[in-house]
Motif scaffolding. Structure first.
Motif, PDB file in Angstrom:
ATOM      1  N   LEU A  70      88.902 -34.513  -2.278  1.00 16.00           N
ATOM      2  CA  LEU A  70      88.391 -33.222  -2.745  1.00 16.00           C
ATOM      3  C   LEU A  70      89.103 -32.081  -2.027  1.00 16.00           C
ATOM      4  CD1 LEU A  70      86.197 -31.628  -4.371  1.00 16.00           C
ATOM      5  CD2 LEU A  70      84.750 -31.816  -2.329  1.00 16.00           C
ATOM      6  N   GLN A  71      89.285 -32.224  -0.726  1.00 15.34           N
ATOM      7  CA  GLN A  71      89.989 -31.199   0.043  1.00 15.34           C
ATOM      8  C   GLN A  71      91.444 -31.072  -0.409  1.00 15.34           C
ATOM      9  OE1 GLN A  71      88.999 -32.838   4.010  1.00 15.34           O
ATOM     10  NE2 GLN A  71      88.088 -30.843   4.464  1.00 15.34           N
ATOM     11  N   ASN A  72      92.032 -32.214  -0.776  1.00 17.69           N
ATOM     12  CA  ASN A  72      93.441 -32.225  -1.200  1.00 17.69           C
ATOM     13  C   ASN A  72      93.625 -31.860  -2.677  1.00 17.69           C
ATOM     14  OD1 ASN A  72      94.107 -33.069   1.370  1.00 17.69           O
ATOM     15  ND2 ASN A  72      94.203 -35.237   0.826  1.00 17.69           N
ATOM     16  N   LYS A  73      92.505 -31.734  -3.403  1.00 17.66           N
ATOM     17  CA  LYS A  73      92.555 -31.471  -4.853  1.00 17.66           C
ATOM     18  C   LYS A  73      93.441 -32.499  -5.549  1.00 17.66           C
ATOM     19  CE  LYS A  73      91.941 -26.489  -4.234  1.00 17.66           C
ATOM     20  NZ  LYS A  73      92.510 -25.144  -4.505  1.00 17.66           N
ATOM     21  N   ASN A  74      93.228 -33.756  -5.200  1.00 16.92           N
ATOM     22  CA  ASN A  74      94.084 -34.836  -5.689  1.00 16.92           C
ATOM     23  C   ASN A  74      93.792 -35.149  -7.151  1.00 16.92           C
ATOM     24  OD1 ASN A  74      95.314 -37.394  -6.198  1.00 16.92           O
ATOM     25  ND2 ASN A  74      95.382 -37.776  -4.009  1.00 16.92           N
ATOM     26  N   SER A  75      94.755 -34.887  -8.035  1.00 12.07           N
ATOM     27  CA  SER A  75      94.549 -35.067  -9.471  1.00 12.07           C
ATOM     28  C   SER A  75      94.418 -36.534  -9.878  1.00 12.07           C
ATOM     29  CB  SER A  75      95.696 -34.430 -10.244  1.00 12.07           C
ATOM     30  OG  SER A  75      96.925 -35.047  -9.923  1.00 12.07           O
ATOM     31  N   GLN A  76      94.856 -37.457  -9.008  1.00  9.20           N
ATOM     32  CA  GLN A  76      94.728 -38.881  -9.337  1.00  9.20           C
ATOM     33  C   GLN A  76      93.282 -39.351  -9.310  1.00  9.20           C
ATOM     34  OE1 GLN A  76      97.322 -41.337  -7.021  1.00  9.20           O
ATOM     35  NE2 GLN A  76      99.181 -40.350  -7.742  1.00  9.20           N
ATOM     36  N   TYR A  77      92.378 -38.503  -8.799  1.00 14.46           N
ATOM     37  CA  TYR A  77      90.956 -38.858  -8.742  1.00 14.46           C
ATOM     38  C   TYR A  77      90.165 -38.218  -9.881  1.00 14.46           C
ATOM     39  CZ  TYR A  77      91.419 -41.291  -4.304  1.00 14.46           C
ATOM     40  OH  TYR A  77      91.765 -42.199  -3.330  1.00 14.46           O
ATOM     41  N   GLU A  78      90.885 -37.547 -10.810  1.00  9.57           N
ATOM     42  CA  GLU A  78      90.207 -36.997 -11.984  1.00  9.57           C
ATOM     43  C   GLU A  78      89.502 -38.116 -12.736  1.00  9.57           C
ATOM     44  OE1 GLU A  78      90.189 -32.983 -12.078  1.00  9.57           O
ATOM     45  OE2 GLU A  78      89.525 -34.249 -13.720  1.00  9.57           O
ATOM     46  N   GLY A  79      88.211 -37.937 -13.015  1.00  8.99           N
ATOM     47  CA  GLY A  79      87.447 -38.934 -13.732  1.00  8.99           C
ATOM     48  C   GLY A  79      86.906 -40.048 -12.863  1.00  8.99           C
ATOM     49  N   ILE A  80      87.357 -40.116 -11.599  1.00  7.21           N
ATOM     50  CA  ILE A  80      86.887 -41.159 -10.681  1.00  7.21           C
ATOM     51  C   ILE A  80      85.557 -40.759 -10.054  1.00  7.21           C
ATOM     52  CG2 ILE A  80      87.445 -42.523  -8.634  1.00  7.21           C
ATOM     53  CD1 ILE A  80      89.237 -43.054 -11.050  1.00  7.21           C
ATOM     54  N   PHE A  81      85.446 -39.472  -9.690  1.00  5.07           N
ATOM     55  CA  PHE A  81      84.182 -38.999  -9.119  1.00  5.07           C
ATOM     56  C   PHE A  81      83.969 -37.534  -9.440  1.00  5.07           C
ATOM     57  CE2 PHE A  81      87.115 -37.802  -5.653  1.00  5.07           C
ATOM     58  CZ  PHE A  81      86.671 -36.529  -5.341  1.00  5.07           C
ATOM     59  N   PHE A  82      82.715 -37.101  -9.300  1.00  2.00           N
ATOM     60  CA  PHE A  82      82.330 -35.694  -9.379  1.00  2.00           C
ATOM     61  C   PHE A  82      81.559 -35.372  -8.105  1.00  2.00           C
ATOM     62  CE2 PHE A  82      82.961 -37.083 -13.671  1.00  2.00           C
ATOM     63  CZ  PHE A  82      83.541 -36.004 -14.316  1.00  2.00           C
ATOM     64  N   VAL A  83      81.596 -34.120  -7.682  1.00  2.00           N
ATOM     65  CA  VAL A  83      80.929 -33.724  -6.449  1.00  2.00           C
ATOM     66  C   VAL A  83      79.872 -32.671  -6.742  1.00  2.00           C
ATOM     67  CG1 VAL A  83      82.722 -31.999  -5.932  1.00  2.00           C
ATOM     68  CG2 VAL A  83      81.223 -32.839  -4.089  1.00  2.00           C
ATOM     69  N   GLY A  84      78.671 -32.905  -6.243  1.00  2.00           N
ATOM     70  CA  GLY A  84      77.597 -31.928  -6.341  1.00  2.00           C
ATOM     71  C   GLY A  84      77.494 -31.166  -5.025  1.00  2.00           C
ATOM     72  N   VAL A  85      77.345 -29.854  -5.097  1.00  2.00           N
ATOM     73  CA  VAL A  85      77.268 -29.018  -3.893  1.00  2.00           C
ATOM     74  C   VAL A  85      75.830 -28.556  -3.726  1.00  2.00           C
ATOM     75  CG1 VAL A  85      78.198 -27.003  -2.714  1.00  2.00           C
ATOM     76  CG2 VAL A  85      79.640 -28.277  -4.320  1.00  2.00           C
ATOM     77  N   LYS A  86      75.184 -29.018  -2.667  1.00  2.00           N
ATOM     78  CA  LYS A  86      73.759 -28.756  -2.462  1.00  2.00           C
ATOM     79  C   LYS A  86      73.455 -27.268  -2.328  1.00  2.00           C
ATOM     80  CE  LYS A  86      73.255 -33.129   0.064  1.00  2.00           C
ATOM     81  NZ  LYS A  86      72.935 -33.748   1.385  1.00  2.00           N
ATOM     82  N   THR A  87      74.338 -26.532  -1.679  1.00  2.00           N
ATOM     83  CA  THR A  87      74.070 -25.114  -1.398  1.00  2.00           C
ATOM     84  C   THR A  87      74.162 -24.224  -2.635  1.00  2.00           C
ATOM     85  OG1 THR A  87      76.387 -24.902  -0.751  1.00  2.00           O
ATOM     86  CG2 THR A  87      74.770 -25.233   1.013  1.00  2.00           C
ATOM     87  N   THR A  88      74.871 -24.670  -3.659  1.00  2.00           N
ATOM     88  CA  THR A  88      75.031 -23.859  -4.867  1.00  2.00           C
ATOM     89  C   THR A  88      74.344 -24.464  -6.084  1.00  2.00           C
ATOM     90  OG1 THR A  88      77.119 -24.952  -5.463  1.00  2.00           O
ATOM     91  CG2 THR A  88      77.248 -22.990  -4.042  1.00  2.00           C
ATOM     92  N   GLY A  89      74.075 -25.787  -6.029  1.00  2.00           N
ATOM     93  CA  GLY A  89      73.448 -26.459  -7.158  1.00  2.00           C
ATOM     94  C   GLY A  89      74.389 -26.732  -8.311  1.00  2.00           C
TER      95      GLY A  89
END
Length: 359
Positions: free
Chosen positions: A15-34
């Motif tokens: 996620l920090q690297n914005k790695n495009s090879q992980y597109e569709g592999i996972f999604f991230v939810g951010v607790k502070t913003t919902g």
């Protein structure tokens, strides 16, 4: 929700690297913003303790996260900005047009922005892109046997020297006879695992690869040189068929592809690829097993080389080859994509088996 700590650590790094090879592999939810995002979201990255990771968008929605307005996780990832899309549409409306600074002003786009964004997305500047489109029209004239001067004028080039220079830069050497050069078309197809580049003629697919695959440029150059081909940005009917079949595959509605393929390789390489195409969905094997199927159990290294030269990702399923010890092995499109594809096909195969048992 993903709870394995090793996976969480891995996905946060990607996620920090914005790695495009992980597109569709996972999604991230951010607790502070919902909100929940793609791995490549351009927004500022949250702290790890504020992240929750999910296998798919539905899981994130069920966990009460709303989709991010910047990366739009409920739609296919687009590698094109609004400015680039606007310019591409403008080119398609008038492909013969020669662009001037005032034309960018009318679209409220700075020329430097167009140059930079096109270079990032297409590996060429906007001017080179628009020239390539114009040259595509010219190439059709050449293939039809019309004089070069007609091709030059029909595509909007006033100068013969400019026409020849542009043709050479974008598409290779200008042909003296139309039959000497093979005309191929190229386009992008969005998939659940990221954008893919496709190259075809009017009837067959020549290349299909993820756009961030390492060495893709070399593959394209090799294809052009071996076939003495010119490649222009243009969609074909066979690409439309491929796009539909890929959508069905990623949605679990199709297990095999029907789109016709052009396989560029030696007789041995073609035999290896043929055996790969005969592997069942949900099946994996090691190089030695594949070599045995080809007829020479000692040819594992040669089989591996042939596998690596496959330019038709997914269509010739080289992702089904794993390490002899049962490990995942390598994959030009990225290990995480390979894992996803293997699991996806395993799930499809299991569903099909259950249907057959019930029938």
């Amino acid at each position: 929700m993903i709870k394995d700590q090793a996976k969480i650590d891995e996905y946060y790094t990607m996620l920090q690297n914005k790695n495009s090879q992980y597109e569709g592999i996972f999604f991230v939810g951010v607790k502070t913003t919902g909100i929940f995002c793609r791995p490549t979201c351009p927004a500022k990255k949250p702290l790890k303790e504020n992240c929750e990771f999910f296998h798919d968008a539905q899981e994130a929605l069920l966990a009460a996260y709303r989709p991010c307005k910047r990366c739009k996780p409920l739609t296919n990832q687009s590698y094109l900005s609004d400015d680039v899309r606007k310019l591409v549409e403008a080119v398609e409306k008038n492909p013969q047009k020669k662009w001037m600074d005032k034309d960018f002003d009318e679209l409220a786009i700075h020329p430097n922005t167009a140059r930079r964004q096109f270079k990032k997305n297409f590996g060429m500047t906007f001017i080179e892109y628009s020239r390539a489109r114009r040259l595509g029209l010219a190439f059709k004239e050449i293939r039809a046997g019309n004089p070069l001067i007609q091709a030059q004028l029909e595509s909007g080039f006033d100068s013969g020297n400019g026409f020849r220079d542009a043709f050479s830069k974008i598409m290779g050497e200008l042909p003296s006879k139309s039959k000497e050069v093979l005309a191929l078309s190229s386009s992008w197809i969005e998939t659940k695992l990221g954008a893919m580049l496709v190259i075809s003629d009017k009837e067959k697919i020549y290349l299909l690869e993820f756009v961030d695959r390492r060495g893709l440029e070399n593959e394209i150059v090799r294809l052009r040189k071996r076939l003495n081909a010119a490649i222009i940005p243009q969609r074909t009917k066979v690409m439309e068929q491929l796009e539909q079949e890929l959508w069905e595959y990623f949605e679990g509605k199709r297990m095999d592809f029907e789109v016709p393929l052009f396989r560029l390789g030696s007789d041995f390489e073609k035999e290896v690829w043929s055996q790969l195409q005969q592997t069942k969905v949900g099946e994996t094997m090691a190089y030695k097993q594949l070599a045995t199927r080809v007829g020479n159990s000692k040819a594992s290294r040669a089989v591996a080389n042939a596998n690596g030269k496959n330019q038709l990702a997914l269509l010739i399923p080289c992702h089904r080859i794993i390490a002899s010890d049962g490990g995942i092995g390598g994959y030009g499109g990225g290990i995480e994509r390979k894992k996803w594809l293997i699991q996806h096909e395993k799930t499809m195969a299991e569903k099909m088996a259950r249907k057959e048992d019930q029938a």
